[in-house]
Design a protein around this motif. Structure first.
Motif, PDB file in Angstrom:
ATOM      1  N   GLY A  89       0.885  -1.199  -0.193  1.00  0.00           N
ATOM      2  CA  GLY A  89       0.232  -0.022  -0.072  1.00  0.00           C
ATOM      3  C   GLY A  89       0.754   1.328  -0.095  1.00  0.00           C
ATOM      4  N   VAL A  90       0.088   2.308  -0.420  1.00  0.00           N
ATOM      5  CA  VAL A  90       0.948   3.748  -0.294  1.00  0.00           C
ATOM      6  C   VAL A  90       0.238   4.564   0.341  1.00  0.00           C
ATOM      7  CG1 VAL A  90       2.052   3.076  -2.358  1.00  0.00           C
ATOM      8  CG2 VAL A  90      -0.079   4.257  -2.688  1.00  0.00           C
ATOM      9  N   GLY A  91       0.954   5.655   0.850  1.00  0.00           N
ATOM     10  CA  GLY A  91       0.093   6.795   1.605  1.00  0.00           C
ATOM     11  C   GLY A  91      -0.177   7.871   0.429  1.00  0.00           C
ATOM     12  N   VAL A  92      -0.496   8.981   0.851  1.00  0.00           N
ATOM     13  CA  VAL A  92      -0.885  10.084  -0.101  1.00  0.00           C
ATOM     14  C   VAL A  92       0.521  10.864  -0.581  1.00  0.00           C
ATOM     15  CG1 VAL A  92      -3.195  10.489   0.855  1.00  0.00           C
ATOM     16  CG2 VAL A  92      -1.137  11.803   1.747  1.00  0.00           C
ATOM     17  N   MET A  93       0.581  11.426  -1.496  1.00  0.00           N
ATOM     18  CA  MET A  93       1.865  12.195  -1.767  1.00  0.00           C
ATOM     19  C   MET A  93       2.056  13.418  -0.988  1.00  0.00           C
ATOM     20  SD  MET A  93       1.644  11.582  -6.005  1.00  0.00           S
ATOM     21  CE  MET A  93       3.325  12.219  -6.347  1.00  0.00           C
ATOM     22  N   GLN A  94       0.899  14.052  -0.766  1.00  0.00           N
ATOM     23  CA  GLN A  94       1.154  15.263   0.411  1.00  0.00           C
ATOM     24  C   GLN A  94      -0.219  15.210   1.313  1.00  0.00           C
ATOM     25  OE1 GLN A  94       2.635  18.713  -1.767  1.00  0.00           O
ATOM     26  NE2 GLN A  94       1.544  19.974   0.092  1.00  0.00           N
ATOM     27  N   ARG A  95       0.081  15.313   2.474  1.00  0.00           N
ATOM     28  CA  ARG A  95      -1.133  15.793   3.390  1.00  0.00           C
ATOM     29  C   ARG A  95      -1.473  17.066   3.255  1.00  0.00           C
ATOM     30  NH1 ARG A  95      -1.326  12.112   8.507  1.00  0.00           N
ATOM     31  NH2 ARG A  95      -0.114  10.169   7.917  1.00  0.00           N
ATOM     32  N   GLY A  96      -3.047  17.224   3.296  1.00  0.00           N
ATOM     33  CA  GLY A  96      -3.417  18.785   3.420  1.00  0.00           C
ATOM     34  C   GLY A  96      -4.780  18.661   2.864  1.00  0.00           C
ATOM     35  N   MET A 196       5.464   4.158   7.501  1.00  0.00           N
ATOM     36  CA  MET A 196       4.396   5.121   6.747  1.00  0.00           C
ATOM     37  C   MET A 196       4.003   6.281   7.875  1.00  0.00           C
ATOM     38  SD  MET A 196       1.024   4.411   4.530  1.00  0.00           S
ATOM     39  CE  MET A 196       1.830   3.210   3.366  1.00  0.00           C
ATOM     40  N   THR A 197       3.956   5.642   9.043  1.00  0.00           N
ATOM     41  CA  THR A 197       3.233   6.455  10.034  1.00  0.00           C
ATOM     42  C   THR A 197       4.188   7.315  11.102  1.00  0.00           C
ATOM     43  OG1 THR A 197       3.127   4.918  11.599  1.00  0.00           O
ATOM     44  CG2 THR A 197       1.188   5.012  10.290  1.00  0.00           C
ATOM     45  N   GLU A 202       4.257  10.528  16.958  1.00  0.00           N
ATOM     46  CA  GLU A 202       4.109  11.132  18.229  1.00  0.00           C
ATOM     47  C   GLU A 202       2.587  11.543  18.323  1.00  0.00           C
ATOM     48  OE1 GLU A 202       6.150  10.408  20.543  1.00  0.00           O
ATOM     49  OE2 GLU A 202       7.198   9.435  19.050  1.00  0.00           O
ATOM     50  N   GLN A 203       2.174  12.354  17.287  1.00  0.00           N
ATOM     51  CA  GLN A 203       0.718  12.693  17.317  1.00  0.00           C
ATOM     52  C   GLN A 203      -0.408  11.516  17.547  1.00  0.00           C
ATOM     53  OE1 GLN A 203      -0.659  16.102  17.109  1.00  0.00           O
ATOM     54  NE2 GLN A 203      -2.277  14.690  18.080  1.00  0.00           N
ATOM     55  N   TYR A 204      -0.015  10.449  16.768  1.00  0.00           N
ATOM     56  CA  TYR A 204      -0.941   9.272  16.976  1.00  0.00           C
ATOM     57  C   TYR A 204      -0.816   8.720  18.521  1.00  0.00           C
ATOM     58  CZ  TYR A 204      -1.770   8.451  12.198  1.00  0.00           C
ATOM     59  OH  TYR A 204      -1.980   8.483  10.810  1.00  0.00           O
ATOM     60  N   ARG A 205       0.251   8.732  19.101  1.00  0.00           N
ATOM     61  CA  ARG A 205       0.650   8.354  20.476  1.00  0.00           C
ATOM     62  C   ARG A 205      -0.192   9.122  21.431  1.00  0.00           C
ATOM     63  NH1 ARG A 205       4.317   4.405  20.348  1.00  0.00           N
ATOM     64  NH2 ARG A 205       6.111   4.579  18.806  1.00  0.00           N
ATOM     65  N   LEU A 212      -8.452   8.334  21.906  1.00  0.00           N
ATOM     66  CA  LEU A 212      -9.077   8.004  20.734  1.00  0.00           C
ATOM     67  C   LEU A 212      -9.221   6.542  20.543  1.00  0.00           C
ATOM     68  CD1 LEU A 212      -9.828   8.946  18.092  1.00  0.00           C
ATOM     69  CD2 LEU A 212      -7.454   8.854  17.242  1.00  0.00           C
ATOM     70  N   THR A 213      -8.213   5.774  21.137  1.00  0.00           N
ATOM     71  CA  THR A 213      -8.510   4.300  21.268  1.00  0.00           C
ATOM     72  C   THR A 213      -8.951   3.636  22.602  1.00  0.00           C
ATOM     73  OG1 THR A 213      -5.837   4.177  21.582  1.00  0.00           O
ATOM     74  CG2 THR A 213      -6.830   3.910  19.167  1.00  0.00           C
ATOM     75  N   LEU A 214      -9.360   2.686  22.690  1.00  0.00           N
ATOM     76  CA  LEU A 214      -9.798   2.172  24.188  1.00  0.00           C
ATOM     77  C   LEU A 214      -8.570   1.523  24.804  1.00  0.00           C
ATOM     78  CD1 LEU A 214     -13.301   0.294  22.936  1.00  0.00           C
ATOM     79  CD2 LEU A 214     -12.731   2.761  23.674  1.00  0.00           C
ATOM     80  N   PHE A 215      -7.627   1.183  24.047  1.00  0.00           N
ATOM     81  CA  PHE A 215      -6.312   0.700  24.703  1.00  0.00           C
ATOM     82  C   PHE A 215      -5.618   1.916  24.311  1.00  0.00           C
ATOM     83  CE2 PHE A 215      -6.994  -4.037  23.317  1.00  0.00           C
ATOM     84  CZ  PHE A 215      -7.720  -4.340  24.357  1.00  0.00           C
ATOM     85  N   PRO A 216      -4.798   2.552  25.383  1.00  0.00           N
ATOM     86  CA  PRO A 216      -4.427   3.874  25.190  1.00  0.00           C
ATOM     87  C   PRO A 216      -2.889   4.065  24.861  1.00  0.00           C
ATOM     88  CG  PRO A 216      -4.445   3.359  27.719  1.00  0.00           C
ATOM     89  CD  PRO A 216      -5.233   2.364  26.970  1.00  0.00           C
ATOM     90  N   ARG A 217      -2.773   3.345  23.643  1.00  0.00           N
ATOM     91  CA  ARG A 217      -1.732   3.325  23.033  1.00  0.00           C
ATOM     92  C   ARG A 217      -1.713   2.968  21.484  1.00  0.00           C
ATOM     93  NH1 ARG A 217      -0.252  -2.182  21.678  1.00  0.00           N
ATOM     94  NH2 ARG A 217      -1.323  -3.761  22.607  1.00  0.00           N
ATOM     95  N   VAL A 218      -0.817   3.057  20.485  1.00  0.00           N
ATOM     96  CA  VAL A 218      -0.592   2.803  19.282  1.00  0.00           C
ATOM     97  C   VAL A 218      -0.222   1.090  19.312  1.00  0.00           C
ATOM     98  CG1 VAL A 218       0.074   4.820  18.577  1.00  0.00           C
ATOM     99  CG2 VAL A 218       1.675   3.345  19.019  1.00  0.00           C
TER     100      VAL A 218
END
Length: 255
Positions: A89-96, A196-197, A202-205, A212-218
């Motif tokens: 899989g691939v992500g976007v070329m640029q977030r925005g 990819m992430t 760090e924002q996800y963490r 955001l997640t029920l288990f508080p970790r990535v």
């Protein structure tokens, strides 16, 4: 009979973790990467330490013309293919802003994340259906999509749309291939620590810690690998077409 899996995008990240989990369960492996490079060679060396047969299989999943001989080549080298894991899989070329999304980024996401999933699965299904097989050997397709098949991320809208398409591909495959005794699953990872992430991990963490997640970790790639291995072994008998949300409960509706 030893089960044989083709795992796409298996040079690193979730794909490598999936391949390792399958290797630990005794699967023989065809390990796909985009190029015949040191990253793919390193993955093959690592996976070979688990004792099973491992072969490198470099090809571009967007090149449908390369599919014709893939499964025969695997069969001639390590045995009949029983399992396909569409992970590349691939992500976007640029977030925005989605108002600024380019056709190039849209087409790239759909070519890898959706179109390749459909047509490689089609090639695998034809390969399995056209040959005799033992009734007691489990055959499956496991597609790695994303929580963004369901949850919107406007900064990555073309990625979300491509993963939603792949999720529907999983459903259509399950309906068509059920009578052929080929199970199909859609694994939807949430916040997973991968290359990819890495730029936003760090924002996800922080989001996970804030609820955001029920288990508080990535999550970790190895956890997704264990899920896929269980599916590929047939440990969820009498199931097909299921979505497995590997997201620590992120998408559970809450008030």
């Amino acid at each position: 009979m030893t089960q044989v899996a083709l795992v796409t995008g298996a040079s690193r990240g979730i794909g490598l973790a999936v391949a390792e989990a399958l290797a630990r369960e005794g699967f023989s492996l065809a390990v796909n990467g985009l190029a015949d490079d040191e990253e793919l060679a390193s993955a093959v060396r690592h996976l070979s330490t688990f004792g099973g047969d491992v072969m490198p299989l470099p090809f571009d999943v967007t090149k449908q013309g390369e599919y014709a001989d893939i499964f025969t080549k695997i069969e001639d080298t390590i045995g009949c293919v029983t399992t396909l894991v569409n992970n590349a899989g691939v992500g976007v070329m640029q977030r925005g802003d989605l108002l600024d999304v380019s056709t190039e980024s849209w087409d790239r996401c759909f070519a890898v994340n959706a179109k390749a999933v459909f047509f490689l699965s089609q090639a695998f299904a034809r390969y399995v259906v056209d040959r005799p097989r033992a009734a007691d050997v489990f055959h499956s397709i496991v597609n790695i999509t994303s929580s963004n098949a369901v949850a919107v991320a406007t900064a990555r809208s073309e990625y979300c749309a491509s993963k939603a398409a792949a999720a529907m591909v999983s459903k259509t495959l399950a309906v068509r291939l059920g009578p052929e005794n080929i199970a199909v699953y859609d694994v939807q990872p949430g916040l997973i620590a991968t290359e990819m992430t890495a730029p936003v991990i760090e924002q996800y963490r922080k989001w996970a810690a804030d609820g955001l997640t029920l288990f508080p970790r990535v999550g970790e790639p190895a956890e997704v690998g264990r899920i896929v291995a269980a599916l590929a072994r047939g440990d969820l008998p009498y199931t097909t077409g299921q979505v497995i949300s590997a997201d620590a409960g992120m998408l559970v509706s809450r008030f």
